[in-house]
Design a protein around this motif. Structure first.
Motif: not given
Length: 789
Positions: A185-207
């Protein structure tokens, strides 16, 4: 007299002594009274001060409120700039979490939809496919952190299983101008999804609940304990009844048949040939889940280790889906009963026609179930503030990848004969990268190495007695195996000169590709067993780029690079996919190569408007195509390489900050493509490349936050796309065509109180009906509730 005077004096003295305590008491009382008066005075002054302070606070609140209200109508002093990926050459795009949340992002590919140069084709199974500047997704590096997401077998990405809420930001580098990624790969380019790493407590819920009975749930939790251990967990589940994407069309023969029918509809295929619409394959019911777990240990302020475990599964079609519940539009002319099989006949403008329907005609869909397990270990350390090292190793288990089941002739929706195919794969990959900053005060050097090796193939089995029961499969009828490896060295130097006005990038990649242990055997056509010699190739890809800030508001860009992409095992292995079709192995397939360049300018106007323009050219060689022929009733196919193509185009974009919380953007892309050489099929020369639109337009209006409200209105136009290499598919708005289309989406959200948000979204607001090979979705509604702290 003297006695009288002495007596009087003694009386005065005596009275004085007698009066002294009273005088003292009086003085004390008077002093106390003075103290009380002073305290009362201070108390009154304090209360007056408090009242004044309260009045001041009230006035400050009123003033702040007035300022907030004024912000809704007045522009603040803001400078609009192009968000860029730090340390990356060429034109780059940085998408933040805040921008992702403003739009109706139901899967990760939608994040990329409005980037100039990106064509998004909806896909009923994977969630979609992208094409960047005329180059396919299979030749583009898609990353989740440092993990390659491109599917091991087809090199496509299953976008639906990327947990959207875990994404912190997305970095996009169109074209092959970064030396840090490539090889496969690499001819078309690069797409990078960077995920989080919390520095403090966090809670998330979605419906989420939406059209076609779509249900989605996401829950995540993260925290950092004792300043040493961080963790993050995110689970995402999606299920939908789907909608009709696949239609059943048939060509007819002249002459009468056996069963007179009504309900058919005259149509054509994408090339204009007469066809008859007789039914559909049912709703594309789908379910999938993914889980992302990350654990990080901070050994010190400068060293850490991160462990990631990410399993996922997706199911498309099959027993739980609508593809085994098709719809026949045909009705018996006499009884009105549905007709699903037999030799049907009807009159079309005075001409009698007939069509032979097999018992599995309306079961032509297939099911697909896949599981993937991803294990990653990453270590990073900082030796000095200007010298760091990062190393990762990853194993991806896809041995349960691709369980495809297709019903055969004689099958019914409740069971009957079928065919099962598996695509077992596993992959190891690793990477070590070091950065040395501020060399000589202006150099930032990145150098490292990476590798990828994957093993796998196809497994086809003899006819199943019951296509709904996987355990009824027969003996293996064909098999193919191989190992594909790419080892790479890379270096990139960023030189910041002329008081930060000039930035030069020089770098390159040395990619060594090897394919080994190739073999295939099959009972189809008595081809037997074949083994093939190992092959390898080494290729050096130089990269160069310059960014020059001519003025405070003007930046010029120029980039040039070569690129290399190794072949897919899917193409080199071959294998049978049906009783009368065989894809032969292509053991001598060449890697694809490209030479690309771009030039552009970013111009800020009055600090509120940003205008961007880029011109680019891509020259491809040894790009792949597939050749077909028929012998003894068996259709054969083989992948070949050797063609050449040229892509040239330009991108224009504008972004304007209307108020402090409302912004607008618009961009357009024009791409002129041409197959310049194809020795095997000269008639393709001069034709446009497939799956590349000539023009695309995007616009959007974004509201970041006003009185708790946020949302967006966006629009997108995509021009005509050809799916046929000879560009014969010019007929639009029929099943199998690739139509030009315009769609609009909208979303509005409101924060009820801190941590609780609700939103409502509409995709394809104008309910446009169009095809991208299969039928694209019509108007869709989504409601969403989010709770977080």
């Amino acid at each position: 007299m003297r006695k009288i005077f002495k007596t009087a004096m003694m009386l005065v003295v005596l009275l004085s002594f007698l009066a002294l305590p009273g005088i003292c008491l009086a003085e004390e009382y008077a002093a106390e009274e003075e103290v009380k008066k002073e305290e009362m005075k201070k108390k009154e002054e304090s209360e007056k001060g408090k009242k004044k302070e309260e009045i001041k606070k009230e006035e400050a609140k009123k003033e702040e409120k007035t300022k907030e209200e004024k912000k809704a109508f007045e522009l603040e002093e803001m400078v609009v700039t192009a968000p860029e990926v730090q340390g990356a050459p060429g034109r780059t795009v940085l998408i933040t979490k805040e921008e992702i949340d403003l739009k109706n992002t139901q899967n990760a590919i939608k994040i990329l939809e409005h980037i100039p140069g990106v064509y998004l084709r909806p896909d009923k199974r994977t969630g979609g496919q992208i094409n960047i500047r005329g180059v396919a997704e299979t030749k583009t590096v898609i990353l989740l952190d440092d993990s390659i997401l491109n599917d091991s077998f087809h090199q496509k990405v299953f976008w639906n299983i990327i947990p959207i809420e875990a994404i912190e930001r997305v970095e996009v580098i169109p074209g092959p101008f970064s030396a840090l990624y490539g090889g496969r790969g690499g001819i078309g380019g690069t797409v990078k999804f960077i995920t989080k790493m919390p520095e403090k407590e966090e809670f998330f819920v979605k419906g989420v609940y939406g059209s076609d009975n779509t249900r989605r749930g996401t829950a995540s939790y993260g925290n950092k304990l004792h300043d040493k251990v961080s963790f993050y967990l995110c689970y995402d589940y999606m299920e939908t009844d789907g909608y009709v994407t696949d239609y059943i069309t048939k060509s007819a023969k002249d002459g009468a048949g056996d069963i007179p029918v009504t309900g058919w509809k005259k149509t054509t295929d994408s090339q204009g040939n007469p066809m008859y619409l007789i039914g559909d394959k049912g709703d594309t019911e789908t379910w999938e889940w993914s889980f992302l777990s990350k654990l990080k240990f901070d050994f010190s302020d400068t060293s850490s280790m991160t462990l990631t475990f990410s399993p996922s599964q997706w199911n498309y079609g099959g027993g739980a889906a609508g593809l085994d519940d098709p719809n026949s539009y045909l009705r018996h002319a006499s009884t009105g009963e549905p007709v699903n099989s037999g030799n049907i006949t009807f009159n079309d403008d005075g001409e009698q026609k007939n069509i032979d329907l097999g018992t599995a005609t309306f079961l032509g869909g297939k099911s697909e179930r896949s599981k993937r397990y991803r294990y990653t270990l990453a270590y990073e350390t900082e030796f000095t503030p200007d010298f760091n090292l990062r190393a990762t190793v990853e194993y991806v288990d896809e041995k349960k990848r691709g369980i495809d089941i297709a019903p055969l002739a004689g099958a019914t929706s409740s069971g009957g004969p079928g065919k099962l195919t598996r695509f077992p794969f596993d992959r190891w990959q690793g990477r070590i990268e070091s950065k040395v900053l501020n060399i000589f005060g202006f150099n930032n050097l990145t150098l490292g190495a990476d590798y990828m090796t994957e093993e796998g193939g196809r497994r086809n089995y003899n006819e199943m007695t019951n296509w709904r029961d996987e355990s009824t499969k027969g003996e293996m009828s064909s098999k193919s195996d191989g190992t594909n490896s790419v080892y790479s060295l890379f270096v990139q130097d960023e030189m910041i000169l002329m008081e930060d006005r000039l930035t030069l990038y020089l770098g390159g990649r040395l990619d060594s590709w090897k394919i080994s242990d190739l073999m295939d055997w099959t009972t189809v056509g008595d081809i037997g067993t074949h083994t093939y010699k190992d092959r390898d190739e080494t290729y050096f890809s130089p990269k160069g780029s310059v960014k020059y800030r001519a003025f405070e508001s003007t930046t010029l860009r120029l980039s040039l690079a070569k690129a290399f992409t190794a072949p897919r095992l899917h193409d080199t292995l071959g294998g049978a996919s049906s009783a009368n079709y065989m894809l032969l192995a292509s053991p001598y397939l060449k890697p694809e190569k490209a030479t690309c360049w771009e030039a552009g300018v970013d111009q800020t106007i009055f600090d509120k408007t940003l205008v961007m323009a880029t011109y680019f050219e891509n020259y491809l060689r040894d790009f792949q195509y597939r050749e077909y022929w028929t012998e003894s009733g068996i259709r054969y196919g083989v992948s070949k390489s050797g063609g050449k193509a040229r892509i040239r185009g330009f991108e224009l974009g504008i972004k304007h900050q209307i108020t402090s919380f409302i912004s607008a953007y618009a961009n357009m892309t024009y791409q002129d493509t041409e197959v310049t050489e194809d020795k095997q099929n000269p008639e393709k020369e001069g034709k446009r490349m497939t799956n590349v639109p000539q023009e695309m337009y995007n616009f959007g209006l974004l509201c970041e936050n006003y009185a708790g409200f946020k949302g967006s209105v966006t629009g997108r136009y995509v021009g005509k796309v050809y799916g046929d290499s000879l560009n014969r598919d010019r007929k639009n708005h029929v099943y199998g065509s690739y139509d030009p289309y315009f769609t609009m989406d909208a979303k509005v959200g409101y924060e009820i109180r801190k941590g609780i948000e609700v939103s409502f979204a509409v995709d394809n607001l104008l309910d446009k009906d169009y095809y991208q090979g299969w039928r694209a979705p019509g108007r869709e509604f989504f409601g969403e509730v989010v709770y977080k702290f």
